[in-house]
Design a protein around this motif. Structure first.
Motif, short mmCIF file in Angstrom:
data_model
loop_
_atom_site.label_atom_id
_atom_site.label_comp_id
_atom_site.label_asym_id
_atom_site.label_seq_id
_atom_site.Cartn_x
_atom_site.Cartn_y
_atom_site.Cartn_z
N ASP A 1 0.81 -1.22 0.00
CA ASP A 1 0.00 0.00 0.00
C ASP A 1 0.84 1.27 0.00
OD1 ASP A 1 -2.04 -1.74 0.10
OD2 ASP A 1 -2.86 -1.12 2.02
N ARG A 2 1.92 1.27 0.77
CA ARG A 2 2.72 2.49 0.91
C ARG A 2 4.08 2.38 0.25
NH1 ARG A 2 1.10 4.16 7.18
NH2 ARG A 2 -1.14 4.27 6.77
N THR A 3 4.24 1.37 -0.58
CA THR A 3 5.49 1.22 -1.32
C THR A 3 5.46 2.09 -2.56
OG1 THR A 3 5.68 -1.07 -0.56
CG2 THR A 3 7.04 -0.42 -2.43
N PRO A 4 6.46 2.96 -2.78
CA PRO A 4 6.47 3.80 -3.98
C PRO A 4 6.43 2.95 -5.25
CG PRO A 4 8.15 4.50 -2.42
CD PRO A 4 7.62 3.20 -1.92
N PRO A 5 5.82 3.45 -6.31
CA PRO A 5 5.70 2.66 -7.55
C PRO A 5 7.03 2.13 -8.06
CG PRO A 5 4.37 4.65 -7.69
CD PRO A 5 5.16 4.77 -6.43
N GLU A 6 8.08 2.95 -7.99
CA GLU A 6 9.38 2.55 -8.54
C GLU A 6 10.04 1.44 -7.72
OE1 GLU A 6 10.10 6.19 -5.90
OE2 GLU A 6 8.60 5.49 -7.35
N CYS A 7 9.54 1.20 -6.50
CA CYS A 7 10.12 0.17 -5.64
C CYS A 7 9.30 -1.12 -5.63
CB CYS A 7 10.28 0.70 -4.21
SG CYS A 7 11.40 2.11 -4.07
N ARG A 8 8.21 -1.15 -6.36
CA ARG A 8 7.36 -2.33 -6.38
C ARG A 8 7.86 -3.35 -7.41
NH1 ARG A 8 1.06 -0.36 -5.55
NH2 ARG A 8 1.50 1.15 -3.89
N PRO A 9 7.74 -4.64 -7.11
CA PRO A 9 8.16 -5.66 -8.08
C PRO A 9 7.08 -5.84 -9.15
CG PRO A 9 7.32 -6.72 -6.11
CD PRO A 9 7.28 -5.24 -5.84
N VAL A 10 6.80 -4.75 -9.85
CA VAL A 10 5.70 -4.71 -10.81
C VAL A 10 6.22 -4.24 -12.17
CG1 VAL A 10 3.47 -3.67 -11.36
CG2 VAL A 10 4.03 -4.20 -8.98
N GLY A 11 5.88 -4.97 -13.21
CA GLY A 11 6.19 -4.56 -14.57
C GLY A 11 4.91 -4.18 -15.28
N VAL A 12 4.97 -3.14 -16.12
CA VAL A 12 3.78 -2.64 -16.80
C VAL A 12 4.02 -2.55 -18.31
CG1 VAL A 12 2.07 -0.80 -16.94
CG2 VAL A 12 3.24 -1.24 -14.76
N VAL A 13 3.07 -3.09 -19.08
CA VAL A 13 3.06 -2.89 -20.53
C VAL A 13 1.89 -1.98 -20.83
CG1 VAL A 13 2.86 -3.97 -22.80
CG2 VAL A 13 4.07 -5.16 -20.95
N PHE A 14 2.18 -0.76 -21.26
CA PHE A 14 1.13 0.23 -21.49
C PHE A 14 0.50 0.04 -22.87
CE2 PHE A 14 3.97 2.20 -18.40
CZ PHE A 14 3.07 2.61 -17.43
N GLN A 15 -0.69 0.61 -23.02
CA GLN A 15 -1.44 0.46 -24.26
C GLN A 15 -0.64 0.93 -25.47
OE1 GLN A 15 -5.45 1.96 -24.13
NE2 GLN A 15 -5.58 2.22 -26.32
N ASP A 16 0.05 2.07 -25.34
CA ASP A 16 0.83 2.62 -26.45
C ASP A 16 2.32 2.31 -26.28
OD1 ASP A 16 -1.43 3.70 -27.71
OD2 ASP A 16 -1.38 5.43 -26.38
N TYR A 17 2.62 1.36 -25.37
CA TYR A 17 3.97 0.82 -25.15
C TYR A 17 4.91 1.81 -24.47
CZ TYR A 17 1.85 -2.24 -28.61
OH TYR A 17 0.98 -3.04 -29.29
N LEU A 18 4.86 3.11 -24.84
CA LEU A 18 5.66 4.16 -24.21
C LEU A 18 7.15 3.81 -24.19
CD1 LEU A 18 3.38 5.24 -21.20
CD2 LEU A 18 3.54 6.22 -23.49
N LEU A 19 7.64 3.30 -25.32
CA LEU A 19 9.07 3.07 -25.44
C LEU A 19 9.79 4.41 -25.54
CD1 LEU A 19 9.04 0.13 -28.01
CD2 LEU A 19 9.33 -0.02 -25.53
N PHE A 20 11.01 4.46 -25.03
CA PHE A 20 11.79 5.70 -25.12
C PHE A 20 12.25 5.87 -26.56
CE2 PHE A 20 12.65 4.14 -20.73
CZ PHE A 20 11.92 5.11 -20.07
N PRO A 21 11.80 6.93 -27.26
CA PRO A 21 12.08 7.04 -28.70
C PRO A 21 13.55 7.24 -29.04
CG PRO A 21 11.07 9.06 -27.87
CD PRO A 21 10.98 8.05 -26.76
#
Length: 363
Positions: free
Chosen positions: A82-102
């Motif tokens: 609940d209080r773990t910052p997003p960047e510290c969570r063991p979570v991977g995300v694939v976004f709808q538009d992928y959001l790759l670094f161009p």
């Protein structure tokens, strides 16, 4: 089978006992309230399915830590996040538009996560090269996103999400940006990769085919709440809301059963093959409906209703006829049959359905 978590991921799962995901996501946003309970075991793919505005993306953002919870809890492998910052969570995300670094190559896009988590540049790039090889993209390692096809970009985004060895993989409409032909190919590849993923995967989609093919279990959300959940075959066979029935292509009605007769709420009766008692749902496919311009004589169908054509539209290689009258329903028939019946908006017809083609189940 391809190992998508690696030795480190398996060791972590064994150490923690791998109980998976246990969440109750409550998010208040003025007039809208999301309240969804969600559990999943390691290795399970769960699809959140629902119409636009149902709360699917809000739920995914809450899982990722991008939207704070108003109430409830979020536990992953027994750890409260609940209080773990997003960047510290063991979570991977694939976004709808992928959001790759161009400005980065495919290799450096995938290496980005491991680098952020302390890996050396050489180790991160070596790991990224391994992921691209697993995705069948080794020859595109130096390419930047603008040089990749939609399917290739989707696989790079998936590799980037998996490179951090997540215990929770979130996919937000991962096939929505693809054309129909590419979508078919990539859906098959994605199913293969998800089948090999040893942690929890949550897929958000409004496409029933994506959900049915990719997920082990469906959680249907409407107006911020779960309305039905279960394995895809059960959801498709026994829909409980009009939204779900429309998705899986069934006519759906509610009423009270007394044996083989179901008296509909504010409507006629339907004779069914199933003998039940009490509140029930009755479903049958549009293809089970037979239409006549004159009242049929000697028909063996137990169900007969006077209707009127409200509209016609193409539906695959057939025509979908929307009917109003004694019983609003949809019927599918060939263009030849429609022409022979001279169907057009306003045309009176008789609709029949055999009892053996209906399916009744407790509401």
């Amino acid at each position: 089978m391809t190992d998508l978590t690696g030795t480190a991921g398996r060791a972590s799962a064994q150490k923690l006992g791998a109980p998976g995901l246990d969440a109750r996501l409550v998010v208040d946003r003025g007039a809208f309230r999301l309240d969804v309970a969600l559990t999943a075991a390691p290795g399970e793919v769960v699809a959140l399915l629902g119409p636009n505005g149902a709360g699917k993306t809000t739920a995914l953002r809450a899982l990722a830590g991008l939207t704070p919870l108003s109430d409830g809890h979020l536990r992953l492998d027994g750890t409260d996040l609940d209080r773990t910052p997003p960047e510290c969570r063991p979570v991977g995300v694939v976004f709808q538009d992928y959001l790759l670094f161009p400005h980065l190559s495919a290799l450096d896009n995938v290496a980005f996560g491991p680098r952020c988590r302390g890996a050396s540049k050489a180790d991160a790039r070596a790991d990224a090269a391994s992921w691209l090889e697993r995705m069948g993209l080794a020859e595109h390692a130096a390419a930047r996103p603008r040089r990749l096809s939609g399917g290739q970009a989707q696989r790079v985004a998936l590799a980037r999400a998996l490179a951090i060895r997540p215990r929770l993989l979130l996919l937000d409409e991962p096939l929505a940006a693809l054309d129909a032909r590419t979508r078919l190919e990539v859906r098959g590849r994605l199913r293969h990769h998800l089948a090999a993923f040893e942690a929890v995967a949550v897929l958000v989609t409004h496409d029933p085919l994506d959900a049915m093919v990719l997920a082990d279990r469906l959680v249907v959300v409407e107006d911020g709440a779960v309305v039905q959940e279960g394995v895809p075959a059960e959801i498709a066979r026994r829909p409980r809301t009009d939204y779900i029935a429309q998705l899986v292509g069934l006519n759906l009605y509610r009423g009270r059963a007394d044996g083989h007769t179901v008296r509909l709420e504010g409507g006629p009766s339907i004779t069914t093959a199933d003998a039940l008692s009490g509140p029930v749902c009755v479903a049958f496919p549009p293809g089970a409906v037979t239409l006549y311009r004159e009242r049929p004589l000697g028909s063996s169908a137990r169900n007969l209703w006077a209707c009127e054509v409200a509209g016609l539209e193409s539906h695959g290689d057939q025509l979908r006829v929307d009917l109003v009258g004694e019983l609003p329903l949809a019927a599918d028939l060939t263009t030849v049959a429609a022409a022979e019946l001279d169907l057009h908006p306003g045309a009176p017809v008789w609709a029949t359905v055999k009892a053996a083609q209906t399916h009744a189940y407790p509401a």
